[in-house]
Design an enzyme around this catalytic site. Sequence first.
Site, short mmCIF file in Angstrom:
data_model
loop_
_atom_site.label_atom_id
_atom_site.label_comp_id
_atom_site.label_asym_id
_atom_site.label_seq_id
_atom_site.Cartn_x
_atom_site.Cartn_y
_atom_site.Cartn_z
N HIS A 1 1.72 0.45 3.10
CA HIS A 1 2.95 1.20 3.39
C HIS A 1 2.69 2.18 4.55
CE1 HIS A 1 3.44 0.53 -1.13
NE2 HIS A 1 4.49 -0.07 -0.63
N LYS B 1 3.27 -8.92 4.71
CA LYS B 1 2.75 -9.23 3.36
C LYS B 1 3.82 -9.94 2.54
CE LYS B 1 1.13 -8.35 -0.91
NZ LYS B 1 2.28 -7.94 -1.63
N ASP B 2 5.07 -9.46 2.66
CA ASP B 2 6.20 -10.08 1.98
C ASP B 2 6.96 -10.90 3.03
OD1 ASP B 2 6.19 -8.61 -0.80
OD2 ASP B 2 5.77 -7.12 0.73
N GLN C 1 10.54 -12.12 2.44
CA GLN C 1 11.44 -10.96 2.46
C GLN C 1 11.73 -10.53 3.90
OE1 GLN C 1 11.01 -7.40 -0.22
NE2 GLN C 1 9.98 -6.54 1.56
N LEU D 1 -3.39 -5.49 0.27
CA LEU D 1 -3.03 -4.30 -0.52
C LEU D 1 -1.67 -4.52 -1.16
CD1 LEU D 1 -5.45 -3.09 0.88
CD2 LEU D 1 -4.09 -1.10 1.46
#
Length: 289
Positions: free
Chosen positions: A41, A153-154, A157, A188
């Site tokens: 993040h 990572k997504d 999405q 992560l």
Amino acid sequence: MPPGLEILHATEDVRRRVAGWRADGLSVGLVPTMGAIHDGHLALVREAAAGSDRVVASLFVNPKQFAPGEDFSAYPRDEVGDAALIASAGGDLLFAPPGETVYPEGFSTAVSVGALSEGLCGAFRPGHFEGVATVVAKLLNMVRPDAAWFGEKDFQQLQVIRRLARDLDLGVAVHGVPTVREADGLALSSRNAYLSAEEREAAPALHRALVALAERAVAPGADLARAIGEAERSILAAGFQRVDYVAVVDRETLRPADPPIGEEARALAAAWLGKARLIDNVAVPPRGP
Ligand code: AMP
């Protein structure tokens, strides 16, 4: 409140602050999160800070993107700790709306991003991407930033949100940020907290299998179905209990890629390790994170 970071809960307050910045000629970036902040993040917050004058991070654990029986209630929550981390990475404002602010009584709108939402994780998490698209559309309207940052990572999405912004002319630039990994390759994720010590040892096998698959997929004469089967077997052999999918897809349409596989492809996987459903993806051929 950490120095330099303002925390707001009401839509009018965040809108007033953002409108003030924009009136002063400052650009505003948004980083939507569900909290349980980690270095992945924070990479988004840093990129947003490098690409805009002011950075808003949002913190909202979105019930609409969890199916019944998923980990909505168990999802880790720590607003104070999250705020300190976001401040340390250059965030200016944390927007943490209560559930009833995002979904007031009578809320009945859903945003659905067709074909991109159907395969891969969409096939295993019914309603998930509709929940994601709905909350992201809502957050973008609540905050009204110039740009928003999301993690590769997504990957599915990210593509769903890119499509959403284009289709609805949201007027927001959508930026993707490469996946931040542990030294052993594990991406992560807030859900890594669910892993036991033994499961944590096994977890990097997901990334290793994807890197091997992405390398094999581009080899001359590659047998893609066989390479995918071997990736699944290596994930299970490492100790994962179940593989939801391993796939090599076109990175724009997310439809299965046809050989010969080239740089338009992406290798993705989702698999269960104890209580955690881990997802990961890599470029084809693998490069960087
Ligand atoms: P989440 O809080 O899990 O909804 O994630 C919020 C944002 O952080 C999403 O855009 C994620 O794709 C992104 N993100 C999560 N993990 C990572 C990671 N390891 N590297 C980069 N971005 C990430």
